[in-house]
Design an enzyme around this catalytic site. Structure first.
Site, PDB file in Angstrom:
ATOM      1  N   SER A  23       0.840  -1.201   0.000  1.00 45.03           N
ATOM      2  CA  SER A  23       0.000   0.000   0.000  1.00 45.03           C
ATOM      3  C   SER A  23       0.873   1.249   0.000  1.00 45.03           C
ATOM      4  CB  SER A  23      -0.911   0.022   1.226  1.00 45.03           C
ATOM      5  OG  SER A  23      -0.151   0.203   2.414  1.00 45.03           O
ATOM      6  N   LYS A  24       0.291   2.340  -0.471  1.00 45.22           N
ATOM      7  CA  LYS A  24       1.002   3.620  -0.477  1.00 45.22           C
ATOM      8  C   LYS A  24       1.308   4.064   0.950  1.00 45.22           C
ATOM      9  CE  LYS A  24      -1.785   5.000  -4.474  1.00 45.22           C
ATOM     10  NZ  LYS A  24      -2.795   5.947  -4.957  1.00 45.22           N
ATOM     11  N   ARG A  25       0.336   3.873   1.839  1.00 46.14           N
ATOM     12  CA  ARG A  25       0.494   4.351   3.218  1.00 46.14           C
ATOM     13  C   ARG A  25       1.627   3.616   3.933  1.00 46.14           C
ATOM     14  NH1 ARG A  25      -4.856   4.763   6.725  1.00 46.14           N
ATOM     15  NH2 ARG A  25      -5.192   6.294   5.082  1.00 46.14           N
TER      16      ARG A  25
END
Length: 493
Positions: free
Chosen positions: A247-249
Site C-alpha cells: 500500500s502507499k500508506r
C-alpha cells in the site's frame, strides 16, 4: 465469446499509481489485447476532497510510460454523477431501494446493542417497513435520509462464478440493506461503479481480491437495473515479506511506478515482472516479449494464493525485489542497443553529460560503448554513474578500487605516466596494439600484468571491475587514456 470483450481500469486519483494498481491495469490490458477487446480508462474522481489533477496526470503518465494503451477515455466518473443519481431514483421507483431516515446516532446505538447481545449487527431494516405516507411525512419534516438497496428476503442467495476463485455464494439473509446514496445526495462507490459498468457495457471486471467482498452487492444492483452481470476475475493480493498488503500508506514511494522509472527500470521489464506476481506462467517462464505475453496470457492462469513483492526498505543495493532487478538487467543487456539508447540518453541528460554529437558524428562510437559497458549493469541509471567515465572526464574513483589497485602499489606512480607516453605514441590505437604495449611494459618492469591492468582500469574508469580492459581503453579513446594516466600521479599523494 458471444460479445466483444470490454474491460476497464478505474484508478482513484488520490495519489500516484502504485505497483498493485499497475498490475491490475496490465492484466486488463493483456486480456483486451488477447481477445481483441476494448480497454476503458475510467478515472473514479468522485471523492472531490482527495482527488487531484496532479494525481490524474501522474497516473496517466505512468500508464503511458509502461506502454499500457487504452481504447476509450480517460472518462471521469464525476461527469456522470447525475446518471448515478438517476439510477438511484429508478431503484426507488421499482422498489428495489428505499429511503432510510435513521440517524448516525440511532444506527450506532443499534449496533452497540446488537454487539452487547451478541446478535446480528447488520441494519435491522427499520425504514424498510415505512409506508409511503410515512416517508412523505418524514420528508416534509426535512429529515435527511440515505438510500438503501432492498436485499431480497427468503432463502435465496447471490451466486456467481469467479474466473479465479470459482463459485462464490452469499445468502440473502447474510446481506444487509446497504447504502447506495449518502444523506448529502452523493452516490456511493458501489452504485457509481455498477452504473458506469452498465453504461460502458463492461463484460469482465478484473480487479484485486479486496473487491470480492463487494461483488455480490454490485450484482444486486446490476440485476435490479435489469442489466447483464459481467464476469468477475479477482486477482490475488500482493503482499510484502511481512505478509502485509502492499500500500502507499505503508510502503510509500517504494511501490510507486514513477519510483522505478526514476531508479533506472525499463518499462517493459517492470511490466514483465508485475505480470509474474500472481500469474502462473507456461513452463515457469520469466522473460516474455510483448507479443509472447499477449499470446500466453489467460485469466485462468491467475493464482489464488497471494504473491510476495520483496520490498526492501533498508537495503541500498537492492532497494526492491531481486527478481525485478534480475529481469531489468536481462532486458538492459539483451535488447537491441538502439532500443535502450533513448533511456541511456535520458540518464546522461539528467546527469548533465549528454553530448549532442552522440546523435551525429559520434553515434557509432556511442552505440558501441553502450554495447560494451551494459553487460554488468542492472539499471539505466548505471550508465550515468558506473559508466560515467566513458562520457565525462569528471568521474569518481571507487574507494575500494583506489585502496586495492593504486595505494597498494606505490611504484605505479612512476610507471603509469611512462605507459601514458607509450600509448599516446601508437600510430593505431587498437585493442591488439594497446594490449601489446601493456604486456611488454609489465615484462620490462618484471611485474604481474594484472597489477598494471588493474591499476590502469582504476585510473581510467574509476571502477574495480568492468569489461575487458583493452576494449575499455579503445572506447575511452587514445588521448583521454593518456591524459588520465599522466594525471594519475595525484592519486598517490
Amino acid at each position: 465469446m458471444d460479445q466483444d470483450v470490454v474491460v476497464r481500469f478505474p484508478p482513484s486519483p488520490t495519489g500516484y499509481l502504485h505497483i498493485g494498481g499497475a498490475r491490475t491495469a496490465i492484466y486488463n490490458w493483456l486480456f483486451a489485447q488477447k481477445t481483441g477487446g476494448k480497454l476503458i480508462l475510467r478515472i473514479e474522481d468522485t471523492d472531490a476532497e482527495r482527488s487531484t489533477e496532479a494525481s490524474i496526470q501522474g497516473i496517466i503518465e505512468s500508464l503511458k510510460w509502461l506502454g499500457i494503451t487504452w481504447d476509450e477515455g480517460p472518462n471521469f466518473q464525476s461527469h456522470f454523477i447525475d446518471e448515478h443519481r438517476s439510477a438511484a431514483q429508478k431503484l426507488l421507483a421499482s422498489r428495489h431501494a428505499y429511503k432510510c431516515f435513521c440517524s448516525k446516532e440511532e444506527l450506532e446505538h443499534k449496533r452497540q446493542r446488537a454487539m452487547e447481545q451478541k446478535g446480528d449487527v447488520k441494519y435491522d431494516g427499520t425504514c424498510r417497513q415505512l409506508t409511503p405516507e410515512r416517508v412523505v411525512e418524514k420528508e416534509a419534516d426535512g429529515m435527511p435520509y440515505t438510500i438503501r438497496m432492498k436485499v431480497p428476503e427468503g432463502k435465496g442467495s447471490v451466486c456467481f462464478e469467479d474466473i479465479v476463485y470459482g463459485r462464490i455464494e452469499y445468502k440473502y439473509k447474510d446481506i444487509e440493506d446497504f447504502v447506495i446514496v449518502r444523506s448529502n445526495g452523493q452516490p456511493l462507490y458501489l452504485l457509481s461503479n455498477a452504473v458506469d459498468d452498465i453504461r460502458d457495457k463492461v463484460t469482465h471486471v478484473i480487479r484485486g481480491q479486496d473487491g470480492l467482498s463487494n461483488a455480490h452487492r454490485q450484482i444486486l444492483i446490476y440485476q435490479a437495473l435489469g442489466a447483464p452481470v459481467p464476469q468477475f476475475a479477482h486477482m490475488s493480493l500482493t503482499l510484502d515479506p511481512q505478509k502485509a498488503k502492499i500500500s502507499k500508506r505503508r510502503h510509500g514511494e517504494l511501490v510507486a511506478v514513477h519510483f522505478y522509472k526514476a531508479h533506472g527500470f525499463l518499462p517493459w521489464a517492470l511490466v514483465n515482472f508485475l505480470v509474474l506476481l500472481g500469474w502462473a506462467t507456461p513452463e515457469s517462464r520469466e522473460i516474455f516479449s510483448k507479443e509472447e505475453l499477449i499470446e500466453a496470457f489467460s485469466l485462468k492462469g491467475i493464482n489464488r494464493a497471494n504473491s510476495i513483492f520483496d520490498v526492501r526498505k533498508n537495503d541500498p543495493k537492492y532497494f526492491t525485489d531481486p527478481k525485478a532487478i534480475s529481469i531489468n538487467a536481462h532486458y538492459l543487456r539483451h535488447l537491441p542497443v538502439d532500443e535502450i539508447e533513448p533511456y541511456v540518453r535520458e540518464e546522461l541528460t539528467k546527469a548533465g553529460i549528454w553530448d549532442a554529437e552522440y546523435e551525429n558524428t559520434k553515434r557509432q562510437w556511442f552505440l558501441k560503448t553502450v554495447e560494451l559497458i551494459r553487460s554488468r549493469f542492472h539499471f539505466t541509471t548505471d550508465f550515468a554513474t558506473r559508466g560515467r567515465a566513458y562520457f565525462s572526464d569528471d568521474y569518481p574513483i571507487e574507494p575500494r578500487a583506489l585502496k586495492k589497485n593504486i595505494h597498494k602499489y606505490p611504484e605505479l606512480k612512476k610507471w603509469l605516466p611512462v605507459l601514458a607516453d607509450r600509448l599516446f605514441e601508437l600510430q593505431e590505437f587498437t585493442v591488439a596494439a594497446a594490449e601489446a604495449i601493456i604486456r611488454d611494459m609489465a615484462a620490462e618492469f618484471e611485474i604481474k600484468p594484472g597489477v598494471l591492468i588493474n591499476g590502469i582500469r582504476t585510473v581510467v574508469t574509476g571502477q574495480l571491475a568492468g569489461p575487458g580492459l583493452f576494449d575499455v581503453l579503445v572506447a575511452v579513446g587514445q588521448n583521454r587514456v593518456a591524459d588520465r594516466l599522466r594525471k594519475s600521479v595525484a592519486l598517490f599523494d
